[in-house]
Design a protein around this motif. Structure first.
Motif, PDB file in Angstrom:
ATOM      1  N   GLN A  99       0.710  -1.261   0.002  1.00 21.00           N
ATOM      2  CA  GLN A  99      -0.039   0.104   0.055  1.00 21.00           C
ATOM      3  C   GLN A  99       0.874   1.331  -0.135  1.00 21.00           C
ATOM      4  OE1 GLN A  99      -3.223  -0.411  -0.393  1.00 21.00           O
ATOM      5  NE2 GLN A  99      -3.657  -2.377   0.254  1.00 21.00           N
ATOM      6  N   GLN A 100       1.994   1.294   0.515  1.00 22.64           N
ATOM      7  CA  GLN A 100       2.744   2.536   0.955  1.00 22.64           C
ATOM      8  C   GLN A 100       4.165   2.003   1.189  1.00 22.64           C
ATOM      9  OE1 GLN A 100       1.394   5.497   3.760  1.00 22.64           O
ATOM     10  NE2 GLN A 100      -0.239   4.006   4.362  1.00 22.64           N
ATOM     11  N   VAL A 101       4.925   2.822   0.371  1.00 25.65           N
ATOM     12  CA  VAL A 101       6.518   2.818   0.727  1.00 25.65           C
ATOM     13  C   VAL A 101       7.075   4.222   0.995  1.00 25.65           C
ATOM     14  CG1 VAL A 101       8.927   2.056  -0.486  1.00 25.65           C
ATOM     15  CG2 VAL A 101       6.545   0.805  -1.195  1.00 25.65           C
ATOM     16  N   GLY A 102       7.953   4.255   2.027  1.00 24.00           N
ATOM     17  CA  GLY A 102       8.345   5.781   2.243  1.00 24.00           C
ATOM     18  C   GLY A 102       8.615   5.871   3.712  1.00 24.00           C
ATOM     19  N   LYS A 103       8.926   7.080   4.008  1.00 24.24           N
ATOM     20  CA  LYS A 103       9.439   7.313   5.707  1.00 24.24           C
ATOM     21  C   LYS A 103       8.017   7.881   6.460  1.00 24.24           C
ATOM     22  CE  LYS A 103      13.696   7.062   6.329  1.00 24.24           C
ATOM     23  NZ  LYS A 103      14.377   6.342   6.888  1.00 24.24           N
ATOM     24  N   GLU A 104       7.859   7.524   7.498  1.00 18.76           N
ATOM     25  CA  GLU A 104       6.922   8.238   8.304  1.00 18.76           C
ATOM     26  C   GLU A 104       5.693   8.193   7.974  1.00 18.76           C
ATOM     27  OE1 GLU A 104       8.361  12.189   9.419  1.00 18.76           O
ATOM     28  OE2 GLU A 104      10.285  11.085  10.165  1.00 18.76           O
ATOM     29  N   LEU A 105       5.401   6.835   7.672  1.00 18.34           N
ATOM     30  CA  LEU A 105       4.039   6.516   7.042  1.00 18.34           C
ATOM     31  C   LEU A 105       2.871   6.587   8.103  1.00 18.34           C
ATOM     32  CD1 LEU A 105       5.160   3.150   5.215  1.00 18.34           C
ATOM     33  CD2 LEU A 105       5.034   5.487   4.196  1.00 18.34           C
ATOM     34  N   TYR A 145       5.248  -7.339 -14.815  1.00 24.47           N
ATOM     35  CA  TYR A 145       6.139  -6.039 -14.135  1.00 24.47           C
ATOM     36  C   TYR A 145       5.349  -4.914 -14.339  1.00 24.47           C
ATOM     37  CZ  TYR A 145       9.976  -3.150 -13.069  1.00 24.47           C
ATOM     38  OH  TYR A 145      10.825  -2.176 -12.282  1.00 24.47           O
ATOM     39  N   PRO A 146       5.161  -3.984 -13.461  1.00 27.20           N
ATOM     40  CA  PRO A 146       5.637  -4.112 -11.852  1.00 27.20           C
ATOM     41  C   PRO A 146       4.677  -4.854 -10.905  1.00 27.20           C
ATOM     42  CG  PRO A 146       4.713  -1.875 -12.357  1.00 27.20           C
ATOM     43  CD  PRO A 146       4.578  -2.701 -13.682  1.00 27.20           C
ATOM     44  N   ARG A 147       3.830  -5.612 -11.260  1.00 26.04           N
ATOM     45  CA  ARG A 147       3.019  -6.406 -10.293  1.00 26.04           C
ATOM     46  C   ARG A 147       3.885  -7.258  -9.409  1.00 26.04           C
ATOM     47  NH1 ARG A 147      -0.378 -10.094 -12.954  1.00 26.04           N
ATOM     48  NH2 ARG A 147       0.082 -11.568 -11.451  1.00 26.04           N
ATOM     49  N   LYS A 148       4.784  -7.775 -10.044  1.00 28.91           N
ATOM     50  CA  LYS A 148       5.902  -8.639  -9.181  1.00 28.91           C
ATOM     51  C   LYS A 148       7.329  -8.017  -9.522  1.00 28.91           C
ATOM     52  CE  LYS A 148       3.074 -12.532  -8.853  1.00 28.91           C
ATOM     53  NZ  LYS A 148       2.571 -12.286  -7.298  1.00 28.91           N
ATOM     54  N   GLY A 149       8.350  -8.178  -8.904  1.00 30.16           N
ATOM     55  CA  GLY A 149       9.520  -7.614  -9.128  1.00 30.16           C
ATOM     56  C   GLY A 149      10.000  -6.267  -8.979  1.00 30.16           C
ATOM     57  N   ARG A 150       9.104  -5.882  -8.299  1.00 33.46           N
ATOM     58  CA  ARG A 150       9.318  -4.518  -7.819  1.00 33.46           C
ATOM     59  C   ARG A 150       8.560  -4.100  -6.567  1.00 33.46           C
ATOM     60  NH1 ARG A 150      11.835  -0.487 -10.255  1.00 33.46           N
ATOM     61  NH2 ARG A 150      11.651   1.549  -9.392  1.00 33.46           N
ATOM     62  N   ILE A 151       9.262  -3.426  -5.613  1.00 30.28           N
ATOM     63  CA  ILE A 151       8.468  -2.878  -4.377  1.00 30.28           C
ATOM     64  C   ILE A 151       8.159  -1.442  -4.501  1.00 30.28           C
ATOM     65  CG2 ILE A 151       8.758  -2.167  -1.930  1.00 30.28           C
ATOM     66  CD1 ILE A 151      10.755  -4.743  -1.706  1.00 30.28           C
ATOM     67  N   ILE A 152       6.864  -1.201  -4.924  1.00 29.41           N
ATOM     68  CA  ILE A 152       6.286  -0.023  -5.145  1.00 29.41           C
ATOM     69  C   ILE A 152       4.516  -0.084  -4.775  1.00 29.41           C
ATOM     70  CG2 ILE A 152       7.504   0.791  -6.974  1.00 29.41           C
ATOM     71  CD1 ILE A 152       5.416   0.088  -9.064  1.00 29.41           C
ATOM     72  N   GLY A 194       0.660  -0.617  -4.887  1.00 30.79           N
ATOM     73  CA  GLY A 194       0.185  -1.250  -5.913  1.00 30.79           C
ATOM     74  C   GLY A 194       0.524  -2.628  -6.454  1.00 30.79           C
ATOM     75  N   ALA A 195       1.865  -2.954  -5.877  1.00 32.17           N
ATOM     76  CA  ALA A 195       2.212  -4.099  -6.411  1.00 32.17           C
ATOM     77  C   ALA A 195       1.826  -5.131  -5.503  1.00 32.17           C
ATOM     78  CB  ALA A 195       3.854  -4.113  -6.545  1.00 32.17           C
ATOM     79  N   ILE A 255       7.262 -12.987   2.441  1.00 26.85           N
ATOM     80  CA  ILE A 255       5.999 -12.636   2.617  1.00 26.85           C
ATOM     81  C   ILE A 255       5.314 -12.931   1.047  1.00 26.85           C
ATOM     82  CG2 ILE A 255       4.332 -10.731   2.802  1.00 26.85           C
ATOM     83  CD1 ILE A 255       6.233  -9.372   4.751  1.00 26.85           C
ATOM     84  N   SER A 256       4.368 -13.838   1.091  1.00 22.97           N
ATOM     85  CA  SER A 256       3.797 -14.191  -0.210  1.00 22.97           C
ATOM     86  C   SER A 256       2.143 -13.632  -0.464  1.00 22.97           C
ATOM     87  CB  SER A 256       3.823 -15.741  -0.450  1.00 22.97           C
ATOM     88  OG  SER A 256       3.080 -15.815  -1.719  1.00 22.97           O
ATOM     89  N   ARG A 257       1.949 -12.676  -1.260  1.00 21.46           N
ATOM     90  CA  ARG A 257       0.832 -11.820  -1.416  1.00 21.46           C
ATOM     91  C   ARG A 257       0.118 -11.501  -0.041  1.00 21.46           C
ATOM     92  NH1 ARG A 257      -2.914 -12.625  -6.090  1.00 21.46           N
ATOM     93  NH2 ARG A 257      -1.887 -13.855  -7.538  1.00 21.46           N
ATOM     94  N   GLY A 258       1.085 -10.829   0.618  1.00 22.17           N
ATOM     95  CA  GLY A 258       0.966 -10.307   1.749  1.00 22.17           C
ATOM     96  C   GLY A 258       0.666 -11.328   3.078  1.00 22.17           C
TER      97      GLY A 258
END
Length: 572
Positions: free
Chosen positions: A44-50, A396-403, A405-406, A448-451
């Motif tokens: 859902q989120q990637v970043g600092k101080e979420l 890609y980028p559904r898998k293979g990337r940490i963003i 929505g993936a 972690i696989s599919r959350g």
């Protein structure tokens, strides 16, 4: 009962909220310090101080790396091959994958000759769906050729989510396609937008080499290396690329195992051809001296095709090719057999089933030999173990990337941690481990696989059958964007000209076909040592005045058909 339990477990854990805190997020192009928040199986989120809702499980990743889950592009689970069935089914195999940090596998469907591709696919799906612990997709082998295969390939692509097919230039009388069949299969792959995987070895000469070795009394595992030298791989690799180029089809070469084949791939890429290459963990780490080991079972455990190569600098070279993007993907080609199964070939190396285990150790072994060995950085490691596969196979980028929505396929990786590989502690099947005793720095702590948290500190919490089949789309941009453009720029056209209106010679039908003088009729120089006419380069002087060829009438001139330096007329 077990199935109900699986559903209950997967539904409750799918709702889990997970916060991975304090780690470094590593993608194939950059590394950043960031937290990762996961909910409903999605990042859902990637970043600092979420800002996140309460009730999330917090995983402390301080000093650790957060990687996209590994994607293993070549695994053989529950497969019957060379009279033996692999030692892993979809349950034990995918469980081992998760333990090693791999969250998606692409398995193989290998139809028998003349077997329906669709039926073989359905059979594999019915078994895998109920057992797989992680997401999976399937390649289908084009092991024979005909109108039925062509139609079934199209159906698999349109209705069943298959987007890759594997063709073989080896395995004569079993899976091998002739050049013309391979050309047609590649043309068809291009038309339907599929990924064409090709196993390149000269199958005809491999068969001859095996006969020769057995005739010489070589029946042990070293025969696999002797009968399949690397020039047979390099030749077939060149031929495969040439055939694909003529068919205007992107080509993906599997099991690239030698320096010379790697060089062929590099040259083709330099020429702008759309070529991608995959090598295996074993080929990038081990060499073929194993086949000369005194213990037969040790030597046989390493039998695979193409074989591991004798030149000890080969693994280093292949690892460098992975590092510089000449080779794009690293798969395990996991096909585990037990020593007992390998022993079917104790008196004849051609009967030893081909295949090596490695689904569990792929990530750690490549980290140890590639990253710690200075051949690649952590971003390139993510590229060859995950992102490139996702790009090539079009998810890609559904898998293979940490963003955001993936899919939440994530591994918390400890770059400082270490473990010693041993057959005694492995999850994967079989009773051998090729990396026995290897100390690996870089280990997965949490998968972690599919959350869902499926593996943590050596403990599994995954339910059998909780993995899903991933239908894949055709025409991946990564391969086809460039190919479409190349086709446009290289299109051939007929020359527009006024029709010829002059005379045409009448067809002479004498029953004998007359092709006129051929280039092959170039007069060769006669040689006196074989009783022919006088060689003009030898002395023509005779004391008697009479010469050996006085009775042959002299020719006034001779038309030379092939002048020195070759004919010039052909160029223009």
């Amino acid at each position: 009962m077990r199935h109900q339990k699986a559903i209950a477990m997967s539904s409750s854990s799918a709702m889990a909220r997970i916060l991975i805190k304090g780690g470094k997020v590593v993608n194939d192009d950059c590394t950043q310090e960031a937290d990762v928040y996961i909910e409903n199986g999605i990042i859902q989120q990637v970043g600092k101080e979420l800002m996140i809702p309460g009730g999330a499980k917090v995983i402390d990743a301080s000093g650790k790396l957060v990687l996209p889950g590994g994607i293993d592009t070549s695994v053989h689970l529950e497969e019957s091959f060379m009279n033996a069935t692999t030692a892993d089914d979809f349950y034990s195999g995918t469980k081992a994958a998760l333990a090693g940090g791999t969250t998606m596998v692409i398995g193989h469907v290998l139809p028998e000759r003349n077997e329906s591709l669709l039926e073989a696919y359905e059979k594999c799906r019915s078994s895998a769906d109920s057992k797989s612990c992680c997401d999976y997709a399937l390649h289908v082998g084009v092991t024979w050729w005909g109108p039925k295969v062509r139609a079934e390939m199209e159906k698999l692509v349109r209705e069943h989510g298959v987007n890759s097919f594997q063709m073989f230039m080896a395995y004569k009388d079993m899976f091998m396609l002739r050049d013309s069949e391979l050309f047609q299969a590649l043309q068809h792959c291009k038309d339907i937008g599929a990924i064409a995987r090709v196993h390149a070895e000269n199958g005809e000469l491999v068969t001859e080499g095996a006969k020769e070795a057995l005739d010489l009394g070589i029946s042990g595992p070293e025969g696999i290396e002797i009968s399949r030298p690397e020039e047979l791989e390099a030749e077939a690799t060149h031929r495969a690329i040439t055939i694909a180029n003529r068919a205007h089809c992107p080509i993906y070469l599997v099991n690239v195992s030698s320096m010379s084949a790697g060089d062929v791939v590099a040259t083709a890429k330099m020429q702008g051809k759309v070529v991608h290459g995959e090598t295996t963990t074993a080929h990038a780490v081990l060499n073929g001296m194993q086949y000369y080991h005194q213990d037969w079972s040790h030597a046989a455990a390493h039998v695979t095709v193409p074989p591991l190569r004798l030149d000890p600098s080969t693994p280093n070279y292949l690892m460098s090719l992975l590092g510089n993007d000449t080779l794009n993907v690293l798969g395990s080609d996991h096909r585990p057999f037990t020593i007992k199964q390998k022993a079917m070939g104790k008196d004849d190396f051609t009967k030893i089933p081909h295949g090596l285990p490695g689904i569990q150790d792929r990530m750690s072994v490549i980290w140890e030999k590639g990253v710690i060995g200075g051949k690649m950085d952590e971003n390139r490691f993510v590229a060859v173990t995950s992102s490139n596969a996702a790009k090539i196979y079009n998810f890609y980028p559904r898998k293979g990337r940490i963003i955001p929505g993936a899919d939440a396929d994530v591994v918390v990786w400890d770059p400082e941690g270490s473990k010693t590989i041993s057959v005694d502690s492995q999850v994967q099947g079989g009773d051998i481990n090729l990396y026995e005793g290897l100390r690996c720095h870089g280990v997965p702590l949490v998968t972690i696989s599919r959350g869902r948290l499926v593996y943590e500190n050596g403990m599994f919490t995954c339910a059998e059958g909780s993995g899903k089949f991933c239908p894949l789309r055709t025409f991946p941009d990564y391969l086809y964007k460039k190919m479409v453009q190349r086709e446009k720029s290289q299109a051939v056209k007929a020359v527009e000209r006024e029709p010829y209106t002059g005379d045409v010679v009448a067809v002479v039908n004498s029953g004998k076909r007359d092709f006129g003088a051929s280039d092959l009729d170039t007069p060769t120089r006669p040689c006196t040592r074989h009783g022919g006419v006088r060689d003009l380069h030898e002395s023509s002087f005779s004391l008697s005045g009479a010469q050996i060829d006085d009775n042959i009438p002299k020719r006034s001139s001779a038309r030379i058909l092939a002048p020195p330096g070759g004919r010039s007329s052909g160029i223009w």
